[in-house]
Design a protein around this motif. Structure first.
Motif, PDB file in Angstrom:
ATOM      1  N   LYS A   1      18.343  16.081 -58.091  1.00 44.89           N
ATOM      2  CA  LYS A   1      16.975  16.532 -57.857  1.00 44.89           C
ATOM      3  C   LYS A   1      16.366  15.776 -56.685  1.00 44.89           C
ATOM      4  N   LEU A   2      16.607  14.470 -56.586  1.00 43.44           N
ATOM      5  CA  LEU A   2      16.095  13.675 -55.477  1.00 43.44           C
ATOM      6  C   LEU A   2      16.742  14.102 -54.165  1.00 43.44           C
ATOM      7  N   ARG A   3      18.063  14.345 -54.192  1.00 42.39           N
ATOM      8  CA  ARG A   3      18.745  14.798 -52.991  1.00 42.39           C
ATOM      9  C   ARG A   3      18.201  16.147 -52.540  1.00 42.39           C
ATOM     10  N   TYR A   4      17.999  17.047 -53.499  1.00 45.91           N
ATOM     11  CA  TYR A   4      17.450  18.364 -53.173  1.00 45.91           C
ATOM     12  C   TYR A   4      16.049  18.217 -52.594  1.00 45.91           C
ATOM     13  N   SER A   5      15.264  17.384 -53.171  1.00 46.60           N
ATOM     14  CA  SER A   5      13.908  17.157 -52.681  1.00 46.60           C
ATOM     15  C   SER A   5      13.939  16.538 -51.298  1.00 46.60           C
ATOM     16  N   SER A   6      14.881  15.651 -51.078  1.00 43.48           N
ATOM     17  CA  SER A   6      14.995  15.004 -49.778  1.00 43.48           C
ATOM     18  C   SER A   6      15.375  16.025 -48.709  1.00 43.48           C
ATOM     19  N   ASN A   7      16.336  16.897 -48.996  1.00 40.21           N
ATOM     20  CA  ASN A   7      16.723  17.951 -48.042  1.00 40.21           C
ATOM     21  C   ASN A   7      15.568  18.925 -47.810  1.00 40.21           C
ATOM     22  N   GLN A   8      14.897  19.278 -48.889  1.00 34.67           N
ATOM     23  CA  GLN A   8      13.766  20.203 -48.778  1.00 34.67           C
ATOM     24  C   GLN A   8      12.679  19.580 -47.906  1.00 34.67           C
ATOM     25  N   LEU A   9      12.472  18.292 -48.058  1.00 30.69           N
ATOM     26  CA  LEU A   9      11.476  17.595 -47.251  1.00 30.69           C
ATOM     27  C   LEU A   9      11.884  17.584 -45.777  1.00 30.69           C
ATOM     28  N   ARG A  10      13.174  17.351 -45.516  1.00 30.79           N
ATOM     29  CA  ARG A  10      13.649  17.380 -44.123  1.00 30.79           C
ATOM     30  C   ARG A  10      13.445  18.750 -43.496  1.00 30.79           C
ATOM     31  N   TYR A  11      13.786  19.800 -44.206  1.00 35.30           N
ATOM     32  CA  TYR A  11      13.596  21.155 -43.683  1.00 35.30           C
ATOM     33  C   TYR A  11      12.118  21.455 -43.448  1.00 35.30           C
TER      34      TYR A  11
ATOM     35  N   SER B   1     -12.159  27.844 -29.196  1.00 29.01           N
ATOM     36  CA  SER B   1     -11.831  28.767 -30.289  1.00 29.01           C
ATOM     37  C   SER B   1     -10.324  28.872 -30.479  1.00 29.01           C
ATOM     38  N   ILE B   2      -9.589  28.978 -29.382  1.00 32.64           N
ATOM     39  CA  ILE B   2      -8.129  29.063 -29.479  1.00 32.64           C
ATOM     40  C   ILE B   2      -7.575  27.786 -30.096  1.00 32.64           C
ATOM     41  N   LEU B   3      -8.100  26.643 -29.712  1.00 31.41           N
ATOM     42  CA  LEU B   3      -7.647  25.375 -30.273  1.00 31.41           C
ATOM     43  C   LEU B   3      -7.964  25.294 -31.766  1.00 31.41           C
ATOM     44  N   THR B   4      -9.128  25.752 -32.171  1.00 31.87           N
ATOM     45  CA  THR B   4      -9.521  25.731 -33.582  1.00 31.87           C
ATOM     46  C   THR B   4      -8.601  26.618 -34.408  1.00 31.87           C
ATOM     47  N   VAL B   5      -8.332  27.827 -33.934  1.00 25.01           N
ATOM     48  CA  VAL B   5      -7.441  28.740 -34.651  1.00 25.01           C
ATOM     49  C   VAL B   5      -6.042  28.132 -34.757  1.00 25.01           C
ATOM     50  N   THR B   6      -5.569  27.519 -33.686  1.00 24.23           N
ATOM     51  CA  THR B   6      -4.252  26.885 -33.698  1.00 24.23           C
ATOM     52  C   THR B   6      -4.211  25.752 -34.722  1.00 24.23           C
ATOM     53  N   ALA B   7      -5.243  24.936 -34.772  1.00 23.23           N
ATOM     54  CA  ALA B   7      -5.289  23.819 -35.723  1.00 23.23           C
ATOM     55  C   ALA B   7      -5.311  24.329 -37.166  1.00 23.23           C
ATOM     56  N   ILE B   8      -6.080  25.380 -37.414  1.00 23.44           N
ATOM     57  CA  ILE B   8      -6.144  25.943 -38.774  1.00 23.44           C
ATOM     58  C   ILE B   8      -4.792  26.514 -39.178  1.00 23.44           C
ATOM     59  N   LEU B   9      -4.157  27.254 -38.268  1.00 22.03           N
ATOM     60  CA  LEU B   9      -2.837  27.814 -38.577  1.00 22.03           C
ATOM     61  C   LEU B   9      -1.807  26.707 -38.811  1.00 22.03           C
ATOM     62  N   ALA B  10      -1.865  25.649 -38.019  1.00 19.80           N
ATOM     63  CA  ALA B  10      -0.940  24.531 -38.210  1.00 19.80           C
ATOM     64  C   ALA B  10      -1.167  23.872 -39.575  1.00 19.80           C
ATOM     65  N   LEU B  11      -2.410  23.726 -39.972  1.00 19.68           N
ATOM     66  CA  LEU B  11      -2.726  23.150 -41.276  1.00 19.68           C
ATOM     67  C   LEU B  11      -2.222  24.039 -42.409  1.00 19.68           C
ATOM     68  N   VAL B  12      -2.424  25.349 -42.285  1.00 17.13           N
ATOM     69  CA  VAL B  12      -1.955  26.287 -43.310  1.00 17.13           C
ATOM     70  C   VAL B  12      -0.433  26.244 -43.423  1.00 17.13           C
ATOM     71  N   VAL B  13       0.261  26.255 -42.286  1.00 14.75           N
ATOM     72  CA  VAL B  13       1.729  26.194 -42.302  1.00 14.75           C
ATOM     73  C   VAL B  13       2.198  24.893 -42.942  1.00 14.75           C
ATOM     74  N   THR B  14       1.530  23.803 -42.604  1.00 11.66           N
ATOM     75  CA  THR B  14       1.893  22.507 -43.171  1.00 11.66           C
ATOM     76  C   THR B  14       1.706  22.516 -44.703  1.00 11.66           C
ATOM     77  N   LEU B  15       0.590  23.043 -45.154  1.00 15.32           N
ATOM     78  CA  LEU B  15       0.335  23.086 -46.604  1.00 15.32           C
ATOM     79  C   LEU B  15       1.348  23.970 -47.323  1.00 15.32           C
ATOM     80  N   PHE B  16       1.637  25.134 -46.755  1.00 16.14           N
ATOM     81  CA  PHE B  16       2.640  25.999 -47.392  1.00 16.14           C
ATOM     82  C   PHE B  16       4.016  25.359 -47.410  1.00 16.14           C
ATOM     83  N   SER B  17       4.353  24.643 -46.340  1.00 19.12           N
ATOM     84  CA  SER B  17       5.665  23.988 -46.280  1.00 19.12           C
ATOM     85  C   SER B  17       5.781  22.884 -47.316  1.00 19.12           C
ATOM     86  N   ILE B  18       4.735  22.132 -47.482  1.00 20.37           N
ATOM     87  CA  ILE B  18       4.763  21.012 -48.434  1.00 20.37           C
ATOM     88  C   ILE B  18       4.712  21.515 -49.864  1.00 20.37           C
ATOM     89  N   LEU B  19       3.903  22.530 -50.125  1.00 18.66           N
ATOM     90  CA  LEU B  19       3.726  23.015 -51.491  1.00 18.66           C
ATOM     91  C   LEU B  19       4.848  23.949 -51.954  1.00 18.66           C
TER      92      LEU B  19
END
Length: 189
Positions: free
Chosen positions: A6-16, A170-188
């Motif tokens: 489980k730890l190894r799987y979590s570690s690989n998942q974290l790397r990806y 505005s473009i920078l704000t949208v980019t930051a929000i999208l990056a945050l959403v992608v990060t949250l989905f990746s972690i969760l």
């Protein structure tokens, strides 16, 4: 043993997830800079075309004068009406000022654009500085296919500069929000 897998799987998942986040952030930053640069170039092209039309119109009107002097330059400018410029200067073929809408008459006008125009070139420079677009244009005045002077205009456009600034933000704000959403989905995930 089950805990180790489980730890190894979590570690690989974290790397990806980290690799995915890093690639997404790089792509988003590239798109952010590309969109900002492209929109700024569109504004510049639009301003370039407008300034070129305006300076060529002024130059052609002045070229119709039989003799170019302070009086004929002033009367030609009056017939053109309000060109919505911050400054308009007319010189003779030596660079001596014949007309200045700012009223700052000096003996000679040696702006870089004027010098180039007196060499027979149409010149436009556009700068974005402190939230405003500063545009300068100069064109030779030709009368009977002979250089008789130069016309120079300066425009200070804070509205267009603010539009560029807001668009970039505005473009920078949208980019930051999208990056945050992608990060949250990746972690969760």
């Amino acid at each position: 043993r089950n805990k180790q897998r489980k730890l190894r799987y979590s570690s690989n998942q974290l790397r990806y997830a980290v690799v995915y986040i890093a690639l997404t952030v790089i792509v988003m930053l590239f798109l952010n800079f590309y969109c900002s640069w492209t929109s700024q170039q569109l504004f510049y092209r639009s301003k370039h075309t407008a300034m070129m039309d305006k300076i060529l119109h002024v130059s052609a009107t002045l070229g119709e004068q039989e003799v170019l002097n302070a009086d004929t330059a002033r009367s030609a400018m009056e017939t053109l009406g309000n060109l919505k410029t911050a400054r308009l200067v007319v010189t003779d073929d030596t660079g001596r000022m014949l007309y200045d809408s700012a009223g700052e008459y000096s003996r000679y006008c040696l702006f870089p654009e004027v010098v180039q125009a007196l060499r027979g070139n149409d010149v436009i420079t556009i700068d974005y500085h402190d939230g405003a677009m500063i545009s300068r244009a100069a064109a030779p005045i030709l009368s009977y296919n002979s250089l008789s002077g130069c016309a120079y205009i300066l425009e200070y456009d804070a509205d267009q500069g603010q539009l560029i600034h807001k668009l970039q933000r505005s473009i920078l704000t949208v980019t930051a929000i999208l990056a945050l959403v992608v990060t949250l989905f990746s972690i969760l995930s």
